[in-house]
Design an enzyme around this catalytic site. Structure first.
Site, PDB file in Angstrom:
ATOM      1  N   LYS A  86       0.847  -1.201   0.000  1.00 22.97           N
ATOM      2  CA  LYS A  86       0.000   0.000   0.000  1.00 22.97           C
ATOM      3  C   LYS A  86       0.880   1.248   0.000  1.00 22.97           C
ATOM      4  O   LYS A  86       1.752   1.396   0.856  1.00 22.97           O
ATOM      5  CB  LYS A  86      -0.891   0.014   1.251  1.00 22.97           C
ATOM      6  CG  LYS A  86      -1.980  -1.034   1.225  1.00 22.97           C
ATOM      7  CD  LYS A  86      -2.759  -1.049   2.522  1.00 22.97           C
ATOM      8  CE  LYS A  86      -3.820   0.009   2.591  1.00 22.97           C
ATOM      9  NZ  LYS A  86      -4.612  -0.095   3.847  1.00 22.97           N
TER      10      LYS A  86
HETATM   11  C1  E4P Z   1      -7.754   0.839   4.409  1.00 23.91           C
HETATM   12  O1  E4P Z   1      -7.083   0.792   3.394  1.00 23.91           O
HETATM   13  C2  E4P Z   1      -7.766   2.060   5.211  1.00 23.91           C
HETATM   14  O2  E4P Z   1      -6.491   2.245   5.724  1.00 23.91           O
HETATM   15  C3  E4P Z   1      -8.786   1.989   6.305  1.00 23.91           C
HETATM   16  O3  E4P Z   1      -9.972   1.430   5.807  1.00 23.91           O
HETATM   17  C4  E4P Z   1      -9.073   3.314   6.956  1.00 23.91           C
HETATM   18  O4  E4P Z   1     -10.174   3.129   7.787  1.00 23.91           O
HETATM   19  P1  E4P Z   1     -10.576   4.146   8.962  1.00 23.91           P
HETATM   20  O5  E4P Z   1     -11.122   5.360   8.301  1.00 23.91           O
HETATM   21  O6  E4P Z   1     -11.597   3.399   9.732  1.00 23.91           O
HETATM   22  O7  E4P Z   1      -9.340   4.411   9.746  1.00 23.91           O
END
Ligand code: E4P
Length: 225
Positions: A86
């Protein structure tokens, strides 16, 4: 459409994997921090649970191209070559993405709040782009609509990418994107549980059991009659 778990607690991951048709697990630095354990220990455990076929998403930290590449190499060594890296969809991130593409490393553009970020990550060769639905909603915008617009921009420009929509707070947000046919969603265990949390369904099942026991006796099943 792929359904992934947005979490790093291995007890929860195992439970959700056993109960539902799940395709993988996504993490980010904040999610790993909640485990208060060494990150690679947690990530290797997750890989063991999901197996080599499961999609695993792990985020790099450094915005520097060379350091990011070394991080990516380490992540792949520790968690398997098929793990997706990522990369935040920033100016520095796009530079890293282009390099990962050249190196043949699978990656995803994350921290996506706008259609332009999603488009650029897809154009860099990201296998997925991750719009943060609920965080966009919290900005007073429409996270589901932004996600649909990114999906459309990818399709209409013939890019070989798709959404891993993320940051959901409720079933309705997820459902809207399932109906739209996005490539993948990643959802926390509590929201996945809420997909089927419904008193009417529970009552229906209780009634079936009660009626059958009335016919065949308490505790009896189709094995006993
Ligand atoms: C996934 O890729 C993201 O990092 C994650 O869903 C962020 O989620 P949040 O807004 O609940 O922290």
């Amino acid at each position: 459409m792929k359904l992934c778990i947005d979490h790093a607690d291995t007890i929860q991951i195992r439970r959700i994997y056993e109960n539902y048709p799940i395709d993988g697990v996504s993490t980010n630095p904040s999610i790993l921090a909640k485990c208060s354990r060494p990150p690679y220990e947690v990530l290797r455990e997750i890989r063991d649970i999901i197996g080599p076929e499961g999609e695993l998403f792990v985020q790099i930290i450094s915005p520097d191209e060379e350091a990011a590449l070394q991080e990516a190499d380490r992540i792949l060594k520790e968690t398997g070559e098929q793990t997706l890296i990522k990369v935040p969809s920033t100016a520095e991130g796009f530079r890293i993405m282009k390099r990962l593409k050249t190196e043949g490393i699978r990656f995803i553009g994350t921290a996506v709040y706008t259609v332009m970020q999603g488009f650029l990550a897809a154009k860099c060769g990201a296998e997925y782009v991750a719009p943060y639905v609920n965080r966009i909603d919290n900005m007073g915008l429409d996270g589901v609509q932004v996600s649909k617009d990114i999906h459309d921009a990818i399709c209409r420009n013939g890019l070989d990418s798709g959404l891993l929509a993320a940051s959901f707070r409720n079933t309705q947000q997820v459902l809207e994107l399932i109906k739209y046919g996005v490539k993948a969603v990643t959802v926390s265990p509590d929201v996945i549980d809420s997909f089927v949390r419904n008193a009417e369904v529970d009552n229906a099942v209780i009634r079936f059991t009660r009626d059958f026991e009335g016919l065949c006796g308490e505790g009896k099943t189709m094995l006993d009659c």
